[in-house]
Design an enzyme around this catalytic site. Structure first.
Site, PDB file in Angstrom:
ATOM      1  N   ARG A  21       0.879  -1.181   0.000  1.00  0.00           N
ATOM      2  CA  ARG A  21       0.000   0.000   0.000  1.00  0.00           C
ATOM      3  C   ARG A  21       0.907   1.218   0.000  1.00  0.00           C
ATOM      4  O   ARG A  21       1.712   1.416   0.925  1.00  0.00           O
ATOM      5  CB  ARG A  21      -0.906   0.008   1.236  1.00  0.00           C
ATOM      6  CG  ARG A  21      -1.567   1.353   1.462  1.00  0.00           C
ATOM      7  CD  ARG A  21      -2.681   1.317   2.477  1.00  0.00           C
ATOM      8  NE  ARG A  21      -3.841   0.647   1.947  1.00  0.00           N
ATOM      9  CZ  ARG A  21      -5.068   0.771   2.454  1.00  0.00           C
ATOM     10  NH1 ARG A  21      -5.287   1.538   3.502  1.00  0.00           N
ATOM     11  NH2 ARG A  21      -6.083   0.121   1.933  1.00  0.00           N
ATOM     12  N   GLN A  36     -10.065  -3.991  -3.185  1.00  0.00           N
ATOM     13  CA  GLN A  36     -11.357  -3.517  -2.683  1.00  0.00           C
ATOM     14  C   GLN A  36     -12.446  -3.817  -3.701  1.00  0.00           C
ATOM     15  O   GLN A  36     -13.531  -4.300  -3.364  1.00  0.00           O
ATOM     16  CB  GLN A  36     -11.290  -2.014  -2.409  1.00  0.00           C
ATOM     17  CG  GLN A  36     -12.611  -1.400  -1.970  1.00  0.00           C
ATOM     18  CD  GLN A  36     -13.062  -1.868  -0.587  1.00  0.00           C
ATOM     19  OE1 GLN A  36     -12.301  -1.784   0.367  1.00  0.00           O
ATOM     20  NE2 GLN A  36     -14.281  -2.362  -0.483  1.00  0.00           N
ATOM     21  N   CYS A  48     -16.325   1.716   0.639  1.00  0.00           N
ATOM     22  CA  CYS A  48     -15.108   0.946   0.942  1.00  0.00           C
ATOM     23  C   CYS A  48     -14.696   1.096   2.402  1.00  0.00           C
ATOM     24  O   CYS A  48     -13.975   0.247   2.928  1.00  0.00           O
ATOM     25  CB  CYS A  48     -13.988   1.378   0.017  1.00  0.00           C
ATOM     26  SG  CYS A  48     -13.622   3.147   0.104  1.00  0.00           S
ATOM     27  N   ARG A 107     -13.529  -8.502   1.904  1.00  0.00           N
ATOM     28  CA  ARG A 107     -12.113  -8.212   1.639  1.00  0.00           C
ATOM     29  C   ARG A 107     -11.281  -9.456   1.944  1.00  0.00           C
ATOM     30  O   ARG A 107     -10.362  -9.806   1.222  1.00  0.00           O
ATOM     31  CB  ARG A 107     -11.622  -7.048   2.521  1.00  0.00           C
ATOM     32  CG  ARG A 107     -12.225  -5.691   2.209  1.00  0.00           C
ATOM     33  CD  ARG A 107     -11.834  -5.182   0.844  1.00  0.00           C
ATOM     34  NE  ARG A 107     -10.384  -5.108   0.672  1.00  0.00           N
ATOM     35  CZ  ARG A 107      -9.620  -4.101   1.099  1.00  0.00           C
ATOM     36  NH1 ARG A 107     -10.156  -3.065   1.708  1.00  0.00           N
ATOM     37  NH2 ARG A 107      -8.306  -4.096   0.888  1.00  0.00           N
ATOM     38  N   HIS A 151      -7.437   0.734  -6.411  1.00  0.00           N
ATOM     39  CA  HIS A 151      -7.622  -0.128  -5.238  1.00  0.00           C
ATOM     40  C   HIS A 151      -8.288  -1.431  -5.707  1.00  0.00           C
ATOM     41  O   HIS A 151      -9.446  -1.701  -5.407  1.00  0.00           O
ATOM     42  CB  HIS A 151      -8.502   0.607  -4.217  1.00  0.00           C
ATOM     43  CG  HIS A 151      -8.419   0.052  -2.825  1.00  0.00           C
ATOM     44  ND1 HIS A 151      -7.613  -1.018  -2.474  1.00  0.00           N
ATOM     45  CD2 HIS A 151      -9.072   0.412  -1.672  1.00  0.00           C
ATOM     46  CE1 HIS A 151      -7.763  -1.277  -1.183  1.00  0.00           C
ATOM     47  NE2 HIS A 151      -8.634  -0.429  -0.674  1.00  0.00           N
ATOM     48  N   ASP A 169     -17.224   7.291  -1.619  1.00  0.00           N
ATOM     49  CA  ASP A 169     -15.959   7.215  -0.883  1.00  0.00           C
ATOM     50  C   ASP A 169     -15.672   8.618  -0.344  1.00  0.00           C
ATOM     51  O   ASP A 169     -16.307   9.603  -0.753  1.00  0.00           O
ATOM     52  CB  ASP A 169     -14.851   6.736  -1.850  1.00  0.00           C
ATOM     53  CG  ASP A 169     -13.500   6.550  -1.181  1.00  0.00           C
ATOM     54  OD1 ASP A 169     -13.449   6.433   0.061  1.00  0.00           O
ATOM     55  OD2 ASP A 169     -12.475   6.528  -1.899  1.00  0.00           O
TER      56      ASP A 169
HETATM   57  N1  NVA Z   1      -9.943   6.864  -1.427  1.00  0.00           N
HETATM   58  C1  NVA Z   1      -9.592   6.383  -0.114  1.00  0.00           C
HETATM   59  C2  NVA Z   1      -9.838   4.915  -0.004  1.00  0.00           C
HETATM   60  C3  NVA Z   1      -9.534   4.330   1.341  1.00  0.00           C
HETATM   61  C4  NVA Z   1      -9.760   2.873   1.391  1.00  0.00           C
HETATM   62  C5  NVA Z   1      -8.147   6.715   0.187  1.00  0.00           C
HETATM   63  O1  NVA Z   1      -7.292   6.522  -0.683  1.00  0.00           O
HETATM   64  O2  NVA Z   1      -7.875   7.183   1.289  1.00  0.00           O
HETATM   65  N1   CP Z   2     -11.175  -0.002   2.483  1.00  0.00           N
HETATM   66  C1   CP Z   2      -9.898  -0.085   2.902  1.00  0.00           C
HETATM   67  O1   CP Z   2      -8.969  -0.334   2.114  1.00  0.00           O
HETATM   68  O2   CP Z   2      -9.752   0.075   4.229  1.00  0.00           O
HETATM   69  P1   CP Z   2      -8.370   0.289   5.025  1.00  0.00           P
HETATM   70  O3   CP Z   2      -7.828   1.623   4.603  1.00  0.00           O
HETATM   71  O4   CP Z   2      -8.760   0.241   6.462  1.00  0.00           O
HETATM   72  O5   CP Z   2      -7.431  -0.821   4.645  1.00  0.00           O
END
Ligand code: NVA
Ligand code: CP
Length: 302
Positions: free
Chosen positions: A102, A132, A260, A288, A129, A220
């Site tokens: 990540r 997800q 998400c 997930r 992502h 989101d």
């Molecule tokens: N768009 C959000 C998704 C989190 C799972 C982010 O990147 O923070």
């Molecule tokens: N939806 C998601 O990826 O959650 P986290 O940021 O908690 O991993």
């Protein structure tokens, strides 16, 4: 070598195969049927951003598959002090069997795959992502029976989630309409991908236009990780881009709502809509685990 760098790299067949395997693994897990398919294998999990779901579901999933998950925070790795990702890839490839990462830049994930010699799985970048969205598609199939012909709608930012949802929906026979303010559209490459599906994709300005007759409404956060300093500007830009009871009135009967998570009630979604669809949203969160186990098996055994 099979990677999951972005969803565009997987064909419709590969996506459906992963969803079918995820369903099977979920069934086995619920019925106490062991599936230690990755016995003796190690997954390195590099996190350069925070996570609840991704971290815990990969860690638990790898354990359920008989393997060993190794949490690697960038605060502790030399990568956080500037060691090139090209070197990190070549070193880790000699110790472990796959990497989940990540991070911010999509190019970092691509570089890991280019320089390493083990499968790389994208656990979120600024661009996409994919894990997800596999869980999202799995959840929609579970609630609706199939994906073909359904209408998905995304309200809000043209961010990593919107990008992967557009690809996932179109690759699995759904149509998708998105509503975002000017200046917050998905990047050109996603628009071009989407437009190659003709009238199955629609970019709208008004949320109600995108939500009309939708079978699934998705949203989101307005400010993603790394954009916290822009929050005030973004709040102003996204005013009105909210999933609320009024918006739900124009959707198809039985329309699902997915998120998400984490969710910001009162911003991209109201508390009442969130709670009315909590069963779907938390099944999505659970999925997930199952969807990623399928990704791990596919990437680490094929
Ligand atoms: N768009 C959000 C998704 C989190 C799972 C982010 O990147 O923070
Ligand atoms: N939806 C998601 O990826 O959650 P986290 O940021 O908690 O991993």
């Amino acid at each position: 070598m099979k990677h999951l760098l972005k969803l565009e790299d997987w064909t419709s067949e590969e996506i459906v195969e992963a969803l079918n395997l995820a369903d099977q693994l979920k069934y086995e897990q619920k019925h106490g049927i062991e599936h230690k398919i990755l016995k003796g294998k190690t997954l390195g999990m590099i996190f350069e951003k925070a996570s609840t779901r991704t971290r815990v579901s990969f860690e638990v999933g790898m354990t359920q598959l008989g393997g060993y998950p190794l949490f690697l925070s960038s605060n502790d790795l030399q990568i956080g002090r500037g060691e090139p990702v090209e070197d990190t890839a070549r070193v880790l490839s000699r110790f472990i069997d796959a990497i989940m990462i990540r991070t911010f830049e999509q190019s970092e994930v691509e570089a890991l795959a280019e320089y390493g010699s083990i499968p790389i799985i994208n656990g979120l970048t600024d661009y996409c992502h994919p894990c997800q969205v596999l869980a999202d598609l799995m959840t929609i199939r579970e609630f609706k029976g199939s994906l073909e012909g359904l209408k998905m709608c995304f309200i809000g930012d043209g961010n990593n989630m919107m990008n992967s949802l557009i690809v996932g929906a179109l690759r699995t026979g759904m149509s998708i309409s998105v509503a975002c303010p000017e200046g917050y559209e998905p990047p050109k490459q996603i628009i071009e991908f989407a437009e190659s599906f003709g009238d199955k994709f629609e970019l709208c300005r008004k949320p109600a236009d995108a939500a009309k007759n939708a079978d699934v409404v998705y949203t989101d956060v307005w400010a993603s990780m790394g954009q916290e300093e822009e929050k005030k500007v973004r709040e102003a830009a996204f005013e009105g881009y909210q999933v609320n009871a009024e918006l739900m009135e124009v959707t198809h009967k039985g329309c699902m709502v997915l998120h998400c998570l984490p969710a910001h009630r009162g911003e991209e979604i109201t508390a009442d809509v969130f709670e009315a669809h909590a069963d779907e949203i938390f099944e999505e969160a659970e999925n997930r685990l199952h969807a990623q186990k399928a990704v791990l098996v596919k990437c680490m055994t094929e």
